[in-house]
Design a protein around this motif. Structure first.
Motif, mmCIF file in Angstrom:
data_model
loop_
_atom_site.group_PDB
_atom_site.id
_atom_site.type_symbol
_atom_site.label_atom_id
_atom_site.label_comp_id
_atom_site.label_asym_id
_atom_site.label_seq_id
_atom_site.Cartn_x
_atom_site.Cartn_y
_atom_site.Cartn_z
ATOM 1 N N SER A 113 0.847 -1.196 0.000
ATOM 2 C CA SER A 113 0.000 0.000 0.000
ATOM 3 C C SER A 113 0.877 1.238 0.000
ATOM 4 O O SER A 113 2.112 1.145 -0.034
ATOM 5 N N GLY A 114 0.223 2.394 0.094
ATOM 6 C CA GLY A 114 0.953 3.655 0.089
ATOM 7 C C GLY A 114 1.184 4.239 1.461
ATOM 8 O O GLY A 114 1.563 5.409 1.575
ATOM 9 N N ARG A 115 0.993 3.449 2.508
ATOM 10 C CA ARG A 115 1.234 3.966 3.861
ATOM 11 C C ARG A 115 2.720 4.248 4.062
ATOM 12 O O ARG A 115 3.588 3.644 3.416
ATOM 13 N N LEU A 116 3.014 5.165 4.969
ATOM 14 C CA LEU A 116 4.406 5.488 5.280
ATOM 15 C C LEU A 116 5.115 4.246 5.817
ATOM 16 O O LEU A 116 4.620 3.584 6.716
ATOM 17 N N GLY A 117 6.261 3.920 5.244
ATOM 18 C CA GLY A 117 7.022 2.740 5.652
ATOM 19 C C GLY A 117 6.838 1.550 4.743
ATOM 20 O O GLY A 117 7.574 0.558 4.853
ATOM 21 N N SER A 118 5.874 1.632 3.829
ATOM 22 C CA SER A 118 5.599 0.447 3.019
ATOM 23 C C SER A 118 6.672 0.176 1.967
ATOM 24 O O SER A 118 6.831 -0.966 1.534
ATOM 25 N N ILE A 119 7.404 1.195 1.557
ATOM 26 C CA ILE A 119 8.494 0.938 0.609
ATOM 27 C C ILE A 119 9.503 -0.015 1.240
ATOM 28 O O ILE A 119 9.890 -1.030 0.638
ATOM 29 N N ASN A 120 9.923 0.285 2.450
ATOM 30 C CA ASN A 120 10.875 -0.582 3.150
ATOM 31 C C ASN A 120 10.333 -1.994 3.304
ATOM 32 O O ASN A 120 11.023 -2.978 2.972
ATOM 33 N N HIS A 121 9.119 -2.121 3.801
ATOM 34 C CA HIS A 121 8.542 -3.448 4.034
ATOM 35 C C HIS A 121 8.353 -4.214 2.723
ATOM 36 O O HIS A 121 8.543 -5.433 2.670
ATOM 37 N N THR A 122 7.974 -3.497 1.670
ATOM 38 C CA THR A 122 7.760 -4.153 0.374
ATOM 39 C C THR A 122 9.076 -4.659 -0.205
ATOM 40 O O THR A 122 9.161 -5.795 -0.678
ATOM 41 N N LEU A 123 10.099 -3.824 -0.151
ATOM 42 C CA LEU A 123 11.396 -4.236 -0.714
ATOM 43 C C LEU A 123 11.993 -5.397 0.071
ATOM 44 O O LEU A 123 12.595 -6.307 -0.523
ATOM 45 N N LEU A 124 11.836 -5.398 1.384
ATOM 46 C CA LEU A 124 12.319 -6.523 2.183
ATOM 47 C C LEU A 124 11.599 -7.808 1.792
ATOM 48 O O LEU A 124 12.213 -8.881 1.677
ATOM 49 N N SER A 125 10.285 -7.720 1.588
ATOM 50 C CA SER A 125 9.507 -8.904 1.186
ATOM 51 C C SER A 125 9.928 -9.387 -0.195
ATOM 52 O O SER A 125 10.070 -10.594 -0.427
ATOM 53 N N LEU A 126 10.137 -8.453 -1.112
ATOM 54 C CA LEU A 126 10.546 -8.832 -2.468
ATOM 55 C C LEU A 126 11.946 -9.444 -2.470
ATOM 56 O O LEU A 126 12.222 -10.392 -3.220
ATOM 57 N N GLU A 127 12.836 -8.922 -1.627
ATOM 58 C CA GLU A 127 14.174 -9.505 -1.519
ATOM 59 C C GLU A 127 14.104 -10.932 -0.982
ATOM 60 O O GLU A 127 14.843 -11.814 -1.434
ATOM 61 N N ALA A 128 13.220 -11.155 -0.019
ATOM 62 C CA ALA A 128 13.061 -12.503 0.525
ATOM 63 C C ALA A 128 12.586 -13.471 -0.559
ATOM 64 O O ALA A 128 13.052 -14.623 -0.628
ATOM 65 N N LEU A 129 11.653 -13.027 -1.397
ATOM 66 C CA LEU A 129 11.194 -13.874 -2.502
ATOM 67 C C LEU A 129 12.327 -14.163 -3.477
ATOM 68 O O LEU A 129 12.503 -15.292 -3.939
ATOM 69 N N LYS A 130 13.117 -13.132 -3.776
ATOM 70 C CA LYS A 130 14.207 -13.287 -4.739
ATOM 71 C C LYS A 130 15.266 -14.258 -4.217
ATOM 72 O O LYS A 130 15.768 -15.111 -4.965
ATOM 73 N N ILE A 131 15.608 -14.147 -2.946
ATOM 74 C CA ILE A 131 16.630 -15.018 -2.349
ATOM 75 C C ILE A 131 16.234 -16.486 -2.459
ATOM 76 O O ILE A 131 17.070 -17.359 -2.715
#
Length: 221
Positions: free
Chosen positions: A147-165
Motif C-alpha cells: 500500500s501507500g502507507r508510510l514505511g511500506s516501501i521498506n517493508h515491500t522491498l524486504l519482502s521482495l528480496e526474501a522472494l528473490k533469495i
C-alpha cells in the motif's frame, strides 16, 4: 493440479490481505474464472474462518460446499496470534498434510485457488518453519499485498528480496488503495517508486490496484 494456486501474502499485518483476496476472487470470477479462496491457517477464531466469511461477503456469495466441509479452512486455532504461538496455546500441532490435501482438492475442481496466509512472509508457522518456507516447499507463485502507507516501501522491498533469495515467483503486487497515507505526496511517491522497482526487478510481475471501498473496517485484514 488443474488450476494454479496463488499464495496471497502481505508486507505487514493489517495491510489488507483479506480484502485483496476477496476482491481478486470476485474480479476473476466476473471474468469467467471458477475461483475459490482458502485460508492457510486461521487464528483467533472458533469453528469457522472469519477471513473466509469476509471473502464470500466481498465476492457477493454465500458459503461454498467446500466451506461447509472445511476444505477452505482446514486449520483453525482460537488464539489471535502468530500460528506458532496459537498452536502452543491450543496445545496441538498444525497438520500440514491436511492443509496440502485440501489445497489439492480445491485446485482439482477450480480454475484458480487464492490461498491467503497469516500475516507476512516471515511469520513463523512453527518454531522451525516460516510461511515463506512453506511457500517455497510448494513452489506457489506469490501475490504480495502492499500500500501507500508510510514505511511500506521498506517493508515491500524486504519482502521482495526474501522472494528473490528463495527464487520464488512474484505473480503480482496488489496495491491496496484502501491503506494509503494521509499525506498525498507520500502515497503518490510510494506508488511511483514501487512501480519502477517492480518493472526493473520483477518485469514479469503484474501490478494490480485494489480499489477503495466505502465500508473499509469490516473487510480489512
Amino acid at each position: 493440479m488443474s488450476g494454479p494456486v496463488y499464495f496471497v501474502s502481505g508486507i505487514d499485518t493489517g495491510i489488507g490481505k483479506t480484502f485483496a483476496t476477496g476482491y481478486l476472487a470476485k474480479l476473476w470470477s466476473e471474468h469467467g474464472k471458477k475461483v475459490i479462496t482458502q485460508k492457510l491457517i486461521q487464528t483467533g477464531n472458533v469453528d469457522i474462518s472469519e477471513d473466509i466469511q469476509q471473502h464470500r461477503e466481498i465476492m457477493g456469495m454465500g458459503w461454498f460446499p467446500e466451506d461447509m466441509t472445511k476444505l477452505t479452512m482446514p486449520e483453525i486455532f482460537t488464539y489471535p496470534a502468530s500460528p506458532h504461538l496459537a498452536t502452543k496455546i491450543d496445545a496441538r500441532e498444525i497438520d500440514f498434510q491436511k492443509i496440502a490435501d485440501a489445497t489439492l482438492q480445491l485446485a482439482e475442481k477450480y480454475d484458480v485457488v487464492l490461498l491467503e496466509g497469516a500475516g507476512g512472509l516471515m511469520v513463523p508457522l512453527t518454531t522451525e518453519l516460516l510461511t515463506i518456507d512453506y511457500i517455497a516447499q510448494k513452489k506457489f507463485p506469490v501475490i504480495l499485498v502492499s500500500s501507500g502507507r508510510l514505511g511500506s516501501i521498506n517493508h515491500t522491498l524486504l519482502s521482495l528480496e526474501a522472494l528473490k533469495i528463495r527464487g520464488l515467483p512474484l505473480y503480482a503486487l496488489a496495491y491496496n488503495l484502501n491503506d494509503e497515507s494521509q499525506d498525498a505526496i507520500i502515497s503518490k511517491d510510494t506508488s511511483e517508486y514501487l512501480k519502477t522497482y517492480l518493472a526493473q526487478n520483477f518485469p514479469n510481475a503484474q501490478w494490480i490496484d485494489i480499489p477503495v471501498v466505502q465500508h473499509k473496517d469490516p473487510l480489512m485484514d
